[in-house]
Scaffold this motif. Structure first.
Motif, PDB file in Angstrom:
ATOM      1  N   ASP A   1      37.449  33.859  59.070  1.00  0.00           N
ATOM      2  CA  ASP A   1      37.080  33.606  57.659  1.00  0.00           C
ATOM      3  C   ASP A   1      36.632  34.610  56.934  1.00  0.00           C
ATOM      4  OD1 ASP A   1      38.409  31.086  57.974  1.00  0.00           O
ATOM      5  OD2 ASP A   1      36.673  30.161  57.767  1.00  0.00           O
ATOM      6  N   LEU A   2      35.638  35.394  57.574  1.00  0.00           N
ATOM      7  CA  LEU A   2      34.758  36.390  57.129  1.00  0.00           C
ATOM      8  C   LEU A   2      35.636  37.530  56.947  1.00  0.00           C
ATOM      9  CD1 LEU A   2      31.799  37.439  56.218  1.00  0.00           C
ATOM     10  CD2 LEU A   2      31.651  38.127  58.760  1.00  0.00           C
ATOM     11  N   ALA A   3      36.457  37.869  58.044  1.00  0.00           N
ATOM     12  CA  ALA A   3      37.280  39.112  58.024  1.00  0.00           C
ATOM     13  C   ALA A   3      38.260  39.109  56.755  1.00  0.00           C
ATOM     14  CB  ALA A   3      38.135  39.214  59.274  1.00  0.00           C
ATOM     15  N   ILE A   4      38.667  37.981  56.490  1.00  0.00           N
ATOM     16  CA  ILE A   4      39.745  37.674  55.436  1.00  0.00           C
ATOM     17  C   ILE A   4      38.924  37.940  54.064  1.00  0.00           C
ATOM     18  CG2 ILE A   4      41.291  35.892  54.239  1.00  0.00           C
ATOM     19  CD1 ILE A   4      42.126  35.016  57.364  1.00  0.00           C
ATOM     20  N   GLU A   5      37.590  37.177  53.930  1.00  0.00           N
ATOM     21  CA  GLU A   5      37.037  37.250  52.684  1.00  0.00           C
ATOM     22  C   GLU A   5      36.703  38.622  52.527  1.00  0.00           C
ATOM     23  OE1 GLU A   5      33.382  34.540  53.551  1.00  0.00           O
ATOM     24  OE2 GLU A   5      34.949  33.066  53.800  1.00  0.00           O
ATOM     25  N   LYS A   6      36.353  39.522  53.428  1.00  0.00           N
ATOM     26  CA  LYS A   6      35.760  40.883  53.272  1.00  0.00           C
ATOM     27  C   LYS A   6      36.726  41.784  53.101  1.00  0.00           C
ATOM     28  CE  LYS A   6      31.415  40.108  52.925  1.00  0.00           C
ATOM     29  NZ  LYS A   6      30.537  40.762  51.923  1.00  0.00           N
ATOM     30  N   ARG A   7      38.207  41.380  53.363  1.00  0.00           N
ATOM     31  CA  ARG A   7      39.050  42.211  53.410  1.00  0.00           C
ATOM     32  C   ARG A   7      39.123  43.660  54.521  1.00  0.00           C
ATOM     33  NH1 ARG A   7      42.815  41.721  49.340  1.00  0.00           N
ATOM     34  NH2 ARG A   7      42.225  40.138  47.816  1.00  0.00           N
ATOM     35  N   VAL A   8      38.665  43.077  55.729  1.00  0.00           N
ATOM     36  CA  VAL A   8      38.466  43.958  56.747  1.00  0.00           C
ATOM     37  C   VAL A   8      39.845  44.428  57.059  1.00  0.00           C
ATOM     38  CG1 VAL A   8      38.068  44.320  59.261  1.00  0.00           C
ATOM     39  CG2 VAL A   8      36.412  42.873  57.830  1.00  0.00           C
ATOM     40  N   PRO A   9      39.863  45.965  57.067  1.00  0.00           N
ATOM     41  CA  PRO A   9      41.329  46.227  57.514  1.00  0.00           C
ATOM     42  C   PRO A   9      42.117  45.983  58.798  1.00  0.00           C
ATOM     43  CG  PRO A   9      39.788  48.053  57.563  1.00  0.00           C
ATOM     44  CD  PRO A   9      39.043  47.018  56.825  1.00  0.00           C
ATOM     45  N   ILE A  10      41.209  45.963  59.788  1.00  0.00           N
ATOM     46  CA  ILE A  10      41.851  45.803  61.195  1.00  0.00           C
ATOM     47  C   ILE A  10      40.980  44.568  61.835  1.00  0.00           C
ATOM     48  CG2 ILE A  10      42.619  46.743  63.258  1.00  0.00           C
ATOM     49  CD1 ILE A  10      42.261  49.319  61.428  1.00  0.00           C
ATOM     50  N   VAL A  11      41.600  43.674  62.528  1.00  0.00           N
ATOM     51  CA  VAL A  11      40.849  42.823  63.531  1.00  0.00           C
ATOM     52  C   VAL A  11      41.482  43.027  64.863  1.00  0.00           C
ATOM     53  CG1 VAL A  11      40.952  40.228  64.190  1.00  0.00           C
ATOM     54  CG2 VAL A  11      40.121  40.936  61.908  1.00  0.00           C
ATOM     55  N   ILE A  12      40.577  43.219  65.690  1.00  0.00           N
ATOM     56  CA  ILE A  12      40.613  43.154  67.213  1.00  0.00           C
ATOM     57  C   ILE A  12      40.251  42.030  67.777  1.00  0.00           C
ATOM     58  CG2 ILE A  12      40.224  44.399  69.283  1.00  0.00           C
ATOM     59  CD1 ILE A  12      39.894  47.143  67.676  1.00  0.00           C
TER      60      ILE A  12
ATOM     61  N   ILE B   1      45.392  43.386  66.368  1.00  0.00           N
ATOM     62  CA  ILE B   1      45.377  43.962  67.671  1.00  0.00           C
ATOM     63  C   ILE B   1      44.672  43.325  68.755  1.00  0.00           C
ATOM     64  CG2 ILE B   1      45.174  46.230  68.911  1.00  0.00           C
ATOM     65  CD1 ILE B   1      44.695  47.938  66.411  1.00  0.00           C
ATOM     66  N   PRO B   2      45.414  42.477  69.361  1.00  0.00           N
ATOM     67  CA  PRO B   2      44.647  41.630  70.660  1.00  0.00           C
ATOM     68  C   PRO B   2      44.512  42.349  71.750  1.00  0.00           C
ATOM     69  CG  PRO B   2      46.773  40.799  69.718  1.00  0.00           C
ATOM     70  CD  PRO B   2      46.684  42.213  69.329  1.00  0.00           C
ATOM     71  N   VAL B   3      43.537  42.308  72.490  1.00  0.00           N
ATOM     72  CA  VAL B   3      43.070  42.893  73.858  1.00  0.00           C
ATOM     73  C   VAL B   3      43.972  41.892  74.669  1.00  0.00           C
ATOM     74  CG1 VAL B   3      41.728  43.196  75.781  1.00  0.00           C
ATOM     75  CG2 VAL B   3      40.925  43.909  73.493  1.00  0.00           C
TER      76      VAL B   3
ATOM     77  N   GLY C   1      53.989  38.490  66.070  1.00  0.00           N
ATOM     78  CA  GLY C   1      53.768  39.731  64.900  1.00  0.00           C
ATOM     79  C   GLY C   1      52.827  40.630  64.913  1.00  0.00           C
ATOM     80  N   VAL C   2      51.911  40.610  66.024  1.00  0.00           N
ATOM     81  CA  VAL C   2      50.670  41.464  65.961  1.00  0.00           C
ATOM     82  C   VAL C   2      51.241  42.756  65.942  1.00  0.00           C
ATOM     83  CG1 VAL C   2      49.369  39.864  67.382  1.00  0.00           C
ATOM     84  CG2 VAL C   2      50.558  41.840  68.457  1.00  0.00           C
ATOM     85  N   ASP C   3      50.102  43.863  65.286  1.00  0.00           N
ATOM     86  CA  ASP C   3      50.776  45.128  65.197  1.00  0.00           C
ATOM     87  C   ASP C   3      50.736  46.325  66.424  1.00  0.00           C
ATOM     88  OD1 ASP C   3      50.823  45.265  61.869  1.00  0.00           O
ATOM     89  OD2 ASP C   3      49.106  44.229  62.493  1.00  0.00           O
TER      90      ASP C   3
END
Ligand code: TUI
Length: 316
Positions: free
Chosen positions: A83-94, A115-117, A131-133
């Motif tokens: 939720d935080l990543a979306i609220e803060k518009r973080v460019p990339i989530v791993i 980008i999942p490990v 559909g991950v990048d």
């Protein structure tokens, strides 16, 4: 090896991602790596939303370059951190330590790159179909929570199985490891252990010293019976853990020993009874350096090795 599909996708200068290390990778380290032209990563670890939010606010002041937030999926706060990543518009989530399937749609809607490990071809293919990048294929040489396959075996099999960019992780600390990763077909590298001793890394000085003093056989895998194996540097905590395991301790008893142990080492500096997570390449890490010097050295060395090998082959 500067411009690859990965550096273009992430808008970074060098195709290197800093490993997201719980209790360790804060805004200061991540900003230093991003400012050096790599991708700096803030680790959410087991921390609650408000703690991670402070680090995101901080990195926005320290760099205008791209950075990522690592979401540790075993965390009780994983939903909140997404939720935080979306609220803060973080460019990339791993993501790490699990499958991020249930979050992918929302992250894509928010135009956040994901980008999942992955520790296996099966998960790599599933992630690509959702559909991950890009993917980080992490071998068992890595520090912290690990899978079973080695980097040498995993990376080319993932590269053959998917079309999206693949980042090699686990066992890479210098230009030789980077060159090897590119030869396996990787589009980028992830480095964790070497950044532990970066000047900008706020991990306790005792932890840094233990990494620098480590040799090839210093790391061991603990926690297999709990289903969450972690690679750590051998110490008294590990020996106590092994004794308890031999005596037939329950999974709950073993988990109780691990709880809080990483913070104890990383923040309090208790490297005797704390958990010092590091990769097998700790034995290669010999000195503390600024993050920029680490990034530059890895790519200078990598390019020199590749040129040398081409010349050697050409002159035969
Ligand atoms: O996540 C990591 N490394 C970590 S997380 C961490 S904090 C922690 N502390 C105590 C216990 C557990 C974690 C310390 N180090 N690396 C990424 C990584 N992810 N390595 C392996 C995996 C992985 C494993 C299984 C990713 C997905 C997966 O999927 C299983 C499934 O659900 O299909």
């Amino acid at each position: 090896m500067r411009k690859t599909v990965l550096s273009q996708l992430l808008d970074i200068e060098f195709p290197i991602i800093q490993g997201g290390m719980a209790w360790i990778s804060d805004a200061q380290l991540a900003a230093a790596v991003s400012n050096a032209g790599g991708l700096g990563v803030i680790a959410g670890g087991n921390a609650p939303k408000d703690v991670v939010e402070i680090q995101i606010d901080k990195i926005k002041k320290l760099t205008d370059k791209p950075y990522a937030l690592n979401v540790m999926l075993l965390s009780p706060f994983a939903d909140d951190i997404i939720d935080l990543a979306i609220e803060k518009r973080v460019p990339i989530v791993i993501t790490g330590a699990g499958s991020p399937s249930k979050y992918i749609e929302r992250l894509k809607e928010a135009q956040i790159k994901i980008i999942p490990v992955v520790p296996s071809v099966a998960l790599a293919k599933r992630m690509e179909s959702l559909g991950v990048d890009a993917l980080i294929a992490e071998g068992t040489e890595a520090g912290g929570h690990i899978g079973e396959l080695t980097t040498m075996a995993l990376v080319p099999q993932v590269v053959d199985a998917v079309q999206i960019p693949v980042v090699a992780a686990g066992g890479i600390a210098d230009g030789r490891g980077a060159a090897a990763a590119f030869m396996l077909g990787a589009d980028g590298i992830q480095v964790g252990t070497r950044f532990l001793v970066a000047h900008e890394c706020n991990v306790h000085a005792n932890y840094k010293e233990m990494v620098i003093d480590a040799k090839d056989t210093s790391s061991v895998v603990s926690g297999r019976p709990t289903g969450h194996p972690v690679r750590i540097l051998k110490n008294k905590l590990y020996r106590q853990y092994c004794d308890l395991e031999k005596k037939g301790a329950s999974v709950e008893e073993l988990e109780a020993i691990g709880a809080g142990a990483l913070k104890k080492a990383a923040v309090d500096g208790d490297i005797v009874y704390g958990s010092v997570m590091a990769g097998q390449v700790a034995g290669l890490v010999k000195k503390m350096q600024p993050a920029k010097e680490i990034v530059d050295e890895i790519f200078d060395e990598c390019n020199a090795i590749i040129m040398k090998q081409f010349q050697r082959i050409a002159s035969k």
